[in-house]
Design an enzyme around this catalytic site. Structure first.
Site, PDB file in Angstrom:
ATOM      1  N   GLY A 263       0.224   0.153  -5.035  1.00  0.00           N
ATOM      2  CA  GLY A 263      -1.046  -0.556  -4.925  1.00  0.00           C
ATOM      3  C   GLY A 263      -1.976  -0.211  -6.057  1.00  0.00           C
TER       4      GLY A 263
ATOM      5  CB  CYS B 184      -0.911   0.033   1.238  1.00  0.00           C
ATOM      6  SG  CYS B 184      -2.052  -1.337   1.355  1.00  0.00           S
TER       7      CYS B 184
ATOM      8  CE1 TYR C 191       9.769  -5.383  -8.609  1.00  0.00           C
ATOM      9  CE2 TYR C 191       8.247  -5.369  -6.763  1.00  0.00           C
ATOM     10  CZ  TYR C 191       8.480  -5.501  -8.108  1.00  0.00           C
ATOM     11  OH  TYR C 191       7.450  -5.734  -8.973  1.00  0.00           O
TER      12      TYR C 191
ATOM     13  CB  CYS D  78      11.740 -12.447   2.792  1.00  0.00           C
ATOM     14  SG  CYS D  78      12.742 -11.033   2.267  1.00  0.00           S
TER      15      CYS D  78
ATOM     16  CB  CYS E 146       7.133 -10.834   3.426  1.00  0.00           C
ATOM     17  SG  CYS E 146       6.899  -9.259   4.266  1.00  0.00           S
TER      18      CYS E 146
ATOM     19  CG  ASN F 241       2.777   0.548   3.546  1.00  0.00           C
ATOM     20  OD1 ASN F 241       3.856   1.084   3.387  1.00  0.00           O
ATOM     21  ND2 ASN F 241       2.534  -0.675   3.092  1.00  0.00           N
ATOM     22  N   GLY F 242       1.297  -1.911   5.727  1.00  0.00           N
ATOM     23  CA  GLY F 242       1.946  -2.877   6.604  1.00  0.00           C
ATOM     24  C   GLY F 242       1.030  -4.040   6.913  1.00  0.00           C
TER      25      GLY F 242
END
Length: 603
Positions: free
Chosen positions: A57, A30, A274, A483, A429, A131-132
């Site tokens: 998003g 997000c 990324y 990750c 993740c 966001n999260g």
């Protein structure tokens, strides 16, 4: 996808309305933004900011504003340009507001989970953008539901909104946010509209980005500084982990509160690898320069003297540029290169079709295998008859990498080498990135040589974790590396941790000092005034009221750890209450002045 700590990321196959092809790349969750202006509508600046954050998003977009009297909201599924018509922006009155673009990793793909999430309650209105991902959302949801809270979605954002609303009933804004932060566990950057006050919060580990910007006539908060640039603003700084930032409603400034002081951070390194735009500054680092440094590290660790190096567009471009620049300075053995030698040539060898969206439906296996050819086409003059090094940011499932290698070979490359600007992704993740499960990750349980053979490349190398930390000018201890290591900075069910950490098990006690207010309880009214409370029965014959006191009485509560909280929040709690020497009236009191008694209050 469950919202508790046992969640696994949901694949594209499980999402209605999305592609039947599973993504071979991690997907950002997000983007959030919040704005407070001096004397103009916030709707269009919010709209433009969401455009700048569209890469974070694409499932839904929304804006919530407040005009000083009431809250206005418009939230729709789809891209920003599809979610808003000019008339929609006209209805979003007010100079204060928040916005959100969403790619879901917790909650369903439908309008009920789209954000900002809005709620009205006794103390006003709330709009919340998140966001999260929380790892204890399920626990909090169960507790809230048991206390009568009704939920309209299965997302964790609504859990945060309900928890904050509950805390606002009994506390001022700053203390309510602190209590909420002490209750939730996981990754979050939030922009929140509480009536006409806009605020931002970053979790104590700083996992997701959030920054402050100054505009010509106001201030803003955003996931990335690129949104600030879009409004011709100036980046002030990042929001610190554990910090609350409150923008003044008139747009003239902001206040900050360090609510939790972290002992370490857990910044997501994938933001730089990324997710983020290369022109954004995150945690004081320009993303583009970080990626170039990562590319240089790739050359130093695993460079190969091929004829050409080319990126997988778009995020691989800065990596390949840094790789080529480093190759011009030193050989693969680390020796200085002679002035006559130019190193490995950098060239664009893959052209991207930007009009093939991720929702393109490919119903058969043959068509799915053609997906990479729909998106990428090789430039034959770059690769034909040459040894080629392809630079990509990451490998998740390996499907795209396999097809890329085949595509470049078919275009005439003699050798195809693959270099990856991140370590091997070994684990999922849980903190806001849609990444594959362990069973789907190509690197889980395989050696680098085995992966290379599966992909069909002549050679394959990943960047080391230490190289990533060096490129970020950070220590491993202050990064989230779950990750790529399988050890996480938060307490996730069934997973190992990389530090001492535990999730909250119960609601955080109230502060030692209680601001003056009246609180309704089951059977009693409590008027708080500093360290004193006035307990008044308001239900005739209620046994718990009679257990504590049968008439109004002023009670002093001792400030010690075992009784530092007046038990008026929820459930049944014990508190050691001390009667003041001169209560309002004690002739009928069951509590003797000056002597302790144990009472139970039902919240």
């Amino acid at each position: 996808m469950p919202t508790g700590g046992s969640q696994e990321p949901t694949s594209d196959d499980d999402r209605p309305g999305t592609s039947s092809r599973k993504a071979d790349e991690p997907r950002e969750k997000c983007g959030v933004v919040g704005i407070a202006l001096e004397d103009r509508s916030a709707a269009r600046p919010l709209y433009y900011s969401l455009y700048a954050l569209q890469h974070r998003g694409q499932e839904s977009a929304g804006i919530v504003t407040h005009d000083g009297f009431q809250q206005h909201s418009h939230v729709e599924m789809g891209l920003v340009g599809d979610a808003f018509e000019p008339a929609d922006l006209e209805t979003l009155a007010g100079s204060v507001g928040i916005g959100h673009v969403r790619y879901p990793t917790a909650g369903s793909v439908n309008s009920c989970c789209a954000q900002p999430f809005s709620v009205s309650f006794k103390s006003g209105s709330l709009g919340l953008s998140h966001n999260g991902n929380l790892v204890n959302a399920g626990e909090i949801r169960e507790e809230l539901a048991a206390n009568g809270h009704a939920f309209t979605s299965d997302g964790d954002t609504e859990v945060i909104a309900h928890e904050l609303a509950r805390n606002l009933l009994n506390n001022d804004l700053v203390r309510a946010v602190r209590q909420t932060m002490n209750r939730v566990h996981g990754s979050y950057s939030l922009t929140i509209a509480h009536d006409d006050t806009m605020l931002g919060v970053r979790d104590p580990k700083g996992n997701r980005p959030l920054c402050i910007g100054k505009l010509t006539d106001g201030y803003m908060l955003a996931s990335e500084s690129a949104a600030i640039d879009t409004l011709d603003g100036e980046l002030v700084r990042d929001v610190k982990p554990g910090e609350l930032v409150i923008l003044k409603p008139d747009g003239t400034g902001f206040e900050t509160y360090q609510l939790i002081k972290p002992t370490s951070t857990a910044h997501c390194f994938f933001e730089h690898v990324y997710f983020a735009r290369p022109d954004s500054v995150i945690d004081e680092e320009l993303v583009y320069e970080v990626r170039r440094r990562l590319g240089r590290q790739l050359w130093e660790e695993s460079g190969i003297e091929s004829d050409v190096v080319m990126p997988v567009p778009d995020s691989g471009r800065a990596f390949a540029s840094g790789y080529a620049a480093a190759s011009a300075e030193t050989t693969v053995d680390g020796e200085p290169r002679s002035s006559e030698a130019s190193g490995v040539e950098f060239a664009e060898g893959l052209m991207k079709n930007r009009y093939v969206g991720r929702t393109f439906i490919m119903p058969t296996q043959d068509e799915r295998e053609q997906a990479v050819r729909l998106k990428l086409n090789p430039i034959k003059s770059t690769v034909e008859g040459r040894s080629v090094t392809i630079i990509d940011d990451s490998i998740v499932r390996g499907t795209t990498s396999t097809q890329l290698v085949e595509l470049v070979r078919d275009a005439g490359a003699e050798e195809v080498h693959l270099r990856i600007g991140a370590p091997q992704i070994l684990a999922p993740c849980y903190f806001g990135i849609d990444m594959a499960t362990r069973d789907e990750l190509i690197a889980a349980g395989r050696t680098q040589e085995e992966i290379c053979e599966l992909i069909g490349a002549d050679s394959l190398s990943y960047l080391s974790v230490d190289a990533v930390a060096d490129a970020l000018n950070a220590s491993r201890a202050n990064l989230c590396l779950g990750c790529v290591t399988g050890e996480y900075p938060y307490d996730v069910d069934g997973e190992a941790t990389d530090r001492e950490v535990s999730r909250p098990v119960s609601r955080e006690p109230a502060d030692d000092w209680v601001s003056p207010e009246v609180r309704s309880l089951d059977g009693v009214l409590v008027t708080a005034d500093g360290p004193h409370v006035l307990v008044t029965p308001n239900r005739t014959g209620h046994p718990l009221c009679q257990t504590i006191v049968s008439i109004p009485m002023r009670i002093h509560w001792e400030k010690s750890p075992n009784i530092s909280s007046l038990p008026i929040q929820c459930g049944l709690r014990l508190a050691r209450l001390w009667a003041e020497a001169s209560p309002i009236s004690d002739e009928h009191s069951r509590v003797s002045p000056g002597k302790p008694t144990v009472g139970v209050i039902c919240g």
